[in-house]
Design a protein around this motif. Sequence first.
Motif, PDB file in Angstrom:
ATOM      1  N   PHE B   5       0.942  -1.183   0.185  1.00 30.50           N
ATOM      2  CA  PHE B   5      -0.081  -0.187   0.013  1.00 30.50           C
ATOM      3  C   PHE B   5       0.878   1.247   0.098  1.00 30.50           C
ATOM      4  CE2 PHE B   5      -3.038  -3.182   1.492  1.00 30.50           C
ATOM      5  CZ  PHE B   5      -4.009  -3.063   1.026  1.00 30.50           C
ATOM      6  N   GLN B   9      -2.417   5.589   1.478  1.00 31.22           N
ATOM      7  CA  GLN B   9      -3.629   4.507   1.900  1.00 31.22           C
ATOM      8  C   GLN B   9      -3.069   4.192   3.386  1.00 31.22           C
ATOM      9  OE1 GLN B   9      -2.382   1.963  -1.410  1.00 31.22           O
ATOM     10  NE2 GLN B   9      -4.114   2.643  -2.523  1.00 31.22           N
ATOM     11  N   ASP B  63      -8.138   1.945  -2.185  1.00 28.58           N
ATOM     12  CA  ASP B  63      -7.761   2.886  -1.029  1.00 28.58           C
ATOM     13  C   ASP B  63      -8.616   2.451   0.086  1.00 28.58           C
ATOM     14  OD1 ASP B  63      -6.207   4.424  -2.837  1.00 28.58           O
ATOM     15  OD2 ASP B  63      -7.857   5.336  -3.622  1.00 28.58           O
TER      16      ASP B  63
END
Lengths: 379, 316
Positions: B5, B9, B63
């Motif tokens: 990520f 995020q 997200d």
Amino acid sequence: MDLTFAPEEEAFRAECRAWLEANVPRGLPSGDTRDGFGVHLEWERALYGARYAVVSWPEEYGGRGASAMEWLIFEEEYYRVGGPQRVTQNGIFLLAPTVFEFGTQEQKDRILPRMAAAEDLWCQGWSEPNAGSDLAGIQSKAVRDDAGGGWRLSGQKTWTTRGAFCTHLFGLFRSDPEAERHRGLTYFLVPLDAPGMTVRGFGRLDGDEGFAEVFLDDVFVPDTDVLGEVHQGWGVAMATTSSERGLTLRSPGRFTATAARLIELRRERADPHDTRLRDAVIRAWTDAEAYRWQTFLTVTRMSAGEQLGAESSMTKVFWSDLDVRMHELALELLGADAEHDDSGWMKGYQFALSGPIYAGTNEIQRNVIAERVLGLPRK
Amino acid sequence: MQFAFTDDQLAFRDAVRDLLARECPPSVVRDAWTNKHGRTDTLWTRLGEMGVLGAALELTDLDLVLVFEESGYFAVPEPIVEHVAVAVPLLPEPTRAATGAITAVTSLEGQGAVAYGNSADVVVAGSDAGVELLEAFEVTTLPNSVDGSRRLGQVSSSGTGSGVQIGDRDVFRRAFDRGALGTAAQLIGLTRRMLDMTVAYVSDRNQFGVPVGSFQAVKHHLADARIALEFARPLVYRAAWSMSEEDPDASVHVSMAKAAAGDAANLTAAKALQCHGAIGYSYEYDLHLFMKRAWALAAAWGDASWHRSRVGRAIL
């Protein structure tokens, strides 16, 4: 996040696939028999000739300098086309990472190219009759020989995979008799034809002579064949176990390939309306995919500089249990034919049953997970 | 291949986690079991202020997946997945839903009973025939959920007849997958929570003069739960990526994720209860709040068998 393969990775996959499809031999005998082992060595040397034996190694040692991701791609392609077992695995996957990390330049130059070319064939000398799960209970001794400039090894190793067919052994020996347990061990590299060595092969569950016990009687080893620091063998060896339990020894490609074969077998053998078998096959395939994606997650972390630690114990339990489940399911699909199956499933089942035992039993792995991943109290 | 990520995020996840750690302790979850609406007094507004409720208008499924995971970890008694992941992106006029002024829930074929319908202002209803927005509807109360905070019902349109058509079959299918994915992420969070609670408990609880967590029998139960978590989580993140990228196989990836996450949560609930011993079986102790949410969500939005069957149609 980007879960696509780079164009050069796709190109590498295509290159591997084309070569493997054209060259992978079919129907080799078991590599865990003396005759079969010889046949497999021809294949290993063909792999080496095409520089596919050790793709992740640097070029000067016979590899291609492939990334971890490319190595995983190679493994996927290798097992997808039904590539044979790797009889060189204990050298190239278990010893080699330790040589790269702890070896001197002289050792790397001397050991690695011959290992890659399947000229020297390495087996693992860790377990002893009284040191299995409790590996730190090793009793085989290394006694200092100052006059000779080395050590003299005595004792017994056992469960040594393909030991009767190999040329060299890497093992742990107690070099400091005063030290206990994990301390005072040294990692040695020993030719199996050294004076004082006796190797006796014996049968595994499936009857193949895949095991050996190795007796050492005052075997001389020069200082140049100590790997890492004297008395620091435990730490050196643990670097290898992480590789063994983790993704190098049993990469996801093996299990996604087995799952694909299981889907084929169900198509051929199962009543299409049997929802229980259907569900079990889908579950196996999903689990194999889960291992694949967990590995990509792990490789991303490693490429960001993280060390693979006790998490590798989770991997080992997962793939070994999955392999048993998939083979049990295959035998169920075969029904009464399972008894005389010669398509590989019954043989594979017997081998799968060793998975929860070797490389540290799954009971030991669960202890490691509980203590080092979850942080539960040791005592 | 970059399976990680971004900092943004992770920062969004951390902000939501901080909020929920403050505002959604087990006492708040427990209160939702007995209060009038089955929800919290203030959390909906806080989530609206933070931008969570309307986040899908700007952000991708990827997200948001970690945010849903955190909402599972805290067993948030709010229709977060229904509202945030499924309904808001489909509303013709989403402003009030994005701030939390109104609550949207879902009644999609395959999700099971409608949760939180009793306090909904609008309902997004759907099937293969398409998706419609219901602003006038009736809720028929169903028997209680095993999870006392999930007030279940069936929704039917009322008043002027059918709702407003807001999507076709493809929109329905994507909406369903978003609900299943968000729920899978919540199950991952619940699994983590039950493991954390149990690790803390067995490390603290002494019998025979030592922590019970030092016994191998207990260790092995929890190791198995941790393994199930380890191998379910990547499937969930991968499905989130596939949804964001509109991968043609995204539905299959969502199904693999939901099946694995539901199985991991159910396994962990059983292990957590066993390792807690009698205390875990008592109503006053908080473990059951998380177990029951896990059972409810493992069954909702397609249980593991249903999802594996959908995977089977693609691979067999």
